[in-house]
Design an enzyme around this catalytic site. Structure first.
Site, PDB file in Angstrom:
ATOM      1  N   GLY A  12       0.775  -1.244   0.000  1.00 21.20           N
ATOM      2  CA  GLY A  12       0.000   0.000   0.000  1.00 21.20           C
ATOM      3  C   GLY A  12       0.799   1.282   0.000  1.00 21.20           C
ATOM      4  O   GLY A  12       0.278   2.334   0.388  1.00 21.20           O
ATOM      5  N   ASN A  14       1.767   3.031  -2.625  1.00 16.87           N
ATOM      6  CA  ASN A  14       1.154   3.970  -3.584  1.00 16.87           C
ATOM      7  C   ASN A  14      -0.161   4.517  -3.050  1.00 16.87           C
ATOM      8  O   ASN A  14      -0.493   5.688  -3.281  1.00 16.87           O
ATOM      9  CB  ASN A  14       0.965   3.307  -4.943  1.00 16.87           C
ATOM     10  CG  ASN A  14       2.246   3.340  -5.757  1.00 16.87           C
ATOM     11  OD1 ASN A  14       2.635   4.391  -6.244  1.00 16.87           O
ATOM     12  ND2 ASN A  14       2.922   2.201  -5.855  1.00 16.87           N
ATOM     13  N   MET A  88      -3.486  -7.253  -7.675  1.00 17.42           N
ATOM     14  CA  MET A  88      -2.894  -8.389  -8.365  1.00 17.42           C
ATOM     15  C   MET A  88      -3.865  -9.167  -9.258  1.00 17.42           C
ATOM     16  O   MET A  88      -3.653 -10.335  -9.530  1.00 17.42           O
ATOM     17  CB  MET A  88      -2.254  -9.350  -7.358  1.00 17.42           C
ATOM     18  CG  MET A  88      -1.190  -8.712  -6.490  1.00 17.42           C
ATOM     19  SD  MET A  88       0.038  -7.813  -7.439  1.00 17.42           S
ATOM     20  CE  MET A  88       1.077  -9.160  -7.915  1.00 17.42           C
ATOM     21  N   LEU A  91      -8.642  -6.997 -14.509  1.00 20.97           N
ATOM     22  CA  LEU A  91     -10.089  -6.770 -14.588  1.00 20.97           C
ATOM     23  C   LEU A  91     -10.602  -7.194 -15.966  1.00 20.97           C
ATOM     24  O   LEU A  91      -9.902  -7.046 -16.974  1.00 20.97           O
ATOM     25  CB  LEU A  91     -10.400  -5.295 -14.343  1.00 20.97           C
ATOM     26  CG  LEU A  91     -10.001  -4.778 -12.954  1.00 20.97           C
ATOM     27  CD1 LEU A  91     -10.141  -3.251 -12.890  1.00 20.97           C
ATOM     28  CD2 LEU A  91     -10.825  -5.437 -11.855  1.00 20.97           C
ATOM     29  N   HIS A 107       2.589   1.229 -12.959  1.00 27.88           N
ATOM     30  CA  HIS A 107       3.390   0.047 -13.305  1.00 27.88           C
ATOM     31  C   HIS A 107       4.874   0.407 -13.240  1.00 27.88           C
ATOM     32  O   HIS A 107       5.279   1.465 -13.727  1.00 27.88           O
ATOM     33  CB  HIS A 107       3.014  -0.440 -14.708  1.00 27.88           C
ATOM     34  CG  HIS A 107       3.696  -1.713 -15.065  1.00 27.88           C
ATOM     35  ND1 HIS A 107       3.299  -2.933 -14.571  1.00 27.88           N
ATOM     36  CD2 HIS A 107       4.796  -1.946 -15.835  1.00 27.88           C
ATOM     37  CE1 HIS A 107       4.102  -3.878 -15.032  1.00 27.88           C
ATOM     38  NE2 HIS A 107       5.017  -3.303 -15.804  1.00 27.88           N
ATOM     39  N   ASP A 139      -7.343  -1.121 -19.345  1.00 24.12           N
ATOM     40  CA  ASP A 139      -8.360  -1.804 -20.153  1.00 24.12           C
ATOM     41  C   ASP A 139      -8.292  -3.277 -19.776  1.00 24.12           C
ATOM     42  O   ASP A 139      -7.641  -3.622 -18.780  1.00 24.12           O
ATOM     43  CB  ASP A 139      -8.134  -1.546 -21.656  1.00 24.12           C
ATOM     44  CG  ASP A 139      -6.747  -1.973 -22.118  1.00 24.12           C
ATOM     45  OD1 ASP A 139      -6.114  -2.789 -21.420  1.00 24.12           O
ATOM     46  OD2 ASP A 139      -6.300  -1.504 -23.181  1.00 24.12           O
ATOM     47  N   GLY A 141      -6.696  -5.651 -21.023  1.00 31.44           N
ATOM     48  CA  GLY A 141      -5.409  -6.312 -21.294  1.00 31.44           C
ATOM     49  C   GLY A 141      -4.482  -6.223 -20.086  1.00 31.44           C
ATOM     50  O   GLY A 141      -4.826  -5.628 -19.052  1.00 31.44           O
ATOM     51  N   ASP A 143      -1.676  -4.457 -18.654  1.00 31.49           N
ATOM     52  CA  ASP A 143      -0.875  -3.225 -18.717  1.00 31.49           C
ATOM     53  C   ASP A 143      -0.822  -2.649 -20.137  1.00 31.49           C
ATOM     54  O   ASP A 143       0.230  -2.186 -20.595  1.00 31.49           O
ATOM     55  CB  ASP A 143       0.554  -3.484 -18.184  1.00 31.49           C
ATOM     56  CG  ASP A 143       0.538  -4.028 -16.760  1.00 31.49           C
ATOM     57  OD1 ASP A 143      -0.281  -3.553 -15.954  1.00 31.49           O
ATOM     58  OD2 ASP A 143       1.328  -4.937 -16.463  1.00 31.49           O
ATOM     59  N   GLU A 172       7.198   6.468  -8.726  1.00 31.71           N
ATOM     60  CA  GLU A 172       5.774   6.076  -8.705  1.00 31.71           C
ATOM     61  C   GLU A 172       4.993   6.978  -7.763  1.00 31.71           C
ATOM     62  O   GLU A 172       3.902   7.449  -8.088  1.00 31.71           O
ATOM     63  CB  GLU A 172       5.626   4.624  -8.234  1.00 31.71           C
ATOM     64  CG  GLU A 172       6.199   3.590  -9.166  1.00 31.71           C
ATOM     65  CD  GLU A 172       5.952   2.172  -8.653  1.00 31.71           C
ATOM     66  OE1 GLU A 172       4.921   1.922  -8.028  1.00 31.71           O
ATOM     67  OE2 GLU A 172       6.815   1.305  -8.882  1.00 31.71           O
TER      68      GLU A 172
HETATM   69  C1  GRF Z   1       4.232  -1.059  -7.276  1.00 31.06           C
HETATM   70  O1  GRF Z   1       5.553  -1.288  -7.680  1.00 31.06           O
HETATM   71  C2  GRF Z   1       3.348  -0.830  -8.472  1.00 31.06           C
HETATM   72  O2  GRF Z   1       4.010  -0.210  -9.526  1.00 31.06           O
HETATM   73  C3  GRF Z   1       2.961  -2.237  -8.860  1.00 31.06           C
HETATM   74  O3  GRF Z   1       2.811  -2.924  -7.642  1.00 31.06           O
HETATM   75  C4  GRF Z   1       3.602  -2.293  -6.633  1.00 31.06           C
HETATM   76  C5  GRF Z   1       2.663  -1.934  -5.528  1.00 31.06           C
HETATM   77  O4  GRF Z   1       3.359  -1.423  -4.420  1.00 31.06           O
HETATM   78  N1  GRF Z   1       1.767  -2.239  -9.677  1.00 31.06           N
HETATM   79  P1  GRF Z   1       2.544  -0.773  -3.222  1.00 31.06           P
HETATM   80  O5  GRF Z   1       1.590  -1.842  -2.685  1.00 31.06           O
HETATM   81  O6  GRF Z   1       1.828   0.417  -3.753  1.00 31.06           O
HETATM   82  O7  GRF Z   1       3.592  -0.415  -2.214  1.00 31.06           O
END
Ligand code: GRF
Length: 202
Positions: A12, A14, A88, A91, A107, A139, A141, A143, A172
Site C-alpha cells: 500500500g 502507492n 494483483m 479486470l 506500473h 483496459d 489487457g 498493462d 511512482e
Molecule cells: C508497485 O511497484 C506498483 O508499480 C505495482 O505494484 C507495486 C505496488 O506497491 N503495480 P505498493 O503496494 O503500492 O507499495
C-alpha cells in the site's frame, strides 16, 4: 472533488502516496479502499487514516461475481475514479461494462516494455539502460491501456532488483498523484492511443 476508490492487494505505499497528496491537490479524495487480501498493508493503512476499507475476497467466487461485488460497492459509494495500486488481478469486461469511470494503474517500467509481474527483474535481465514508471488507463489487457504519465529511471551496471525497485518506487509515488490530479480535473483528451495533456505537452 472526485471520489476515488483504490484497489490494492499489497503493502500500500502507492495508496499512501495518493492519500498524502490529496490534501495538496484538492481535486480528488480517496474515500474507499478495497482489497482482495485480508492481511494487506493497504487495508491496515486505510484503517489507520480513517478511510473506509472493505475486504472483497476473490477466493471461492467466479471472476464475474467478484467483479460484480466490487462494482456494487463502487456504485453504492458514488465512486468517480478507480486507482489500482498493486492490485494483483486483471479486470475483465464484466467490470468495464458496469463501471464507466476512468480506471488508472501504476506500473514499475516504461510500458509497453516489461508488462506483467516482476517488471524490475525483467528490465535487469534484458540489460536495458533505462527503466522507469508508468501511469496508464486500464483496459482488459495486461498493462496495455493508454499511457498518461511516464518517467525514466537509469539502470546502473551493478544494479540489484531491490535497489532499482526502490528508485522506481520513489518516482511512482510522485507521478501517480500527478496523473490522478490531471484525470480528476479532466485536463486531458484521449485521441486513439495518445493521452493529450495540455499542461504537460506545452
Ligand atoms: C508497485 O511497484 C506498483 O508499480 C505495482 O505494484 C507495486 C505496488 O506497491 N503495480 P505498493 O503496494 O503500492 O507499495
Amino acid at each position: 472533488m472526485k471520489r476515488v476508490a483504490v484497489l490494492a492487494s499489497g503493502r500500500g505505499s502507492n495508496l499512501a502516496a495518493l492519500v498524502t497528496a490529496h490534501r495538496a491537490y484538492h481535486s480528488y479524495r480517496v474515500v474507499l479502499v478495497i482489497s482482495n487480501l485480508a492481511g494487506s498493508g493497504a487495508l491496515s493503512l486505510a484503517r489507520d487514516v480513517g478511510i473506509e476499507s472493505v475486504l472483497a475476497p476473490n477466493r471461492g467466487l467466479s471472476r464475474e461475481d467478484h467483479e460484480r461485488a466490487i462494482v456494487d460497492l463502487l456504485k453504492q459509494r458514488s465512486i468517480d475514479i478507480v486507482c489500482l495500486a498493486g492490485y494483483m488481478r486483471v479486470l475483465t469486461t464484466t467490470f468495464f461494462t458496469s463501471f464507466s469511470g476512468p480506471v488508472l494503474n501504476i506500473h514499475p517500467s516504461l510500458l509497453p516494455a516489461f508488462p506483467g509481474m516482476r517488471a524490475q527483474e525483467q528490465a535487469l535481465s534484458a540489460g536495458v539502460k533505462w527503466s522507469g514508471a508508468t501511469v496508464h488507463f486500464v483496459d482488459h489487457g495486461l498493462d496495455t491501456g493508454q499511457i498518461i504519465l511516464q518517467e525514466p529511471v537509469p539502470v546502473r551496471p551493478d544494479d540489484t532488483e531491490p535497489a532499482l525497485s526502490g528508485r522506481i518506487l520513489e518516482i511512482e509515488h510522485r507521478i501517480y498523484p500527478m496523473a490522478l490530479d490531471i484525470v480528476a480535473r479532466d485536463q486531458y483528451e484521449i485521441r486513439g492511443r495518445v493521452v493529450h495533456i495540455p499542461a504537460v505537452d506545452a
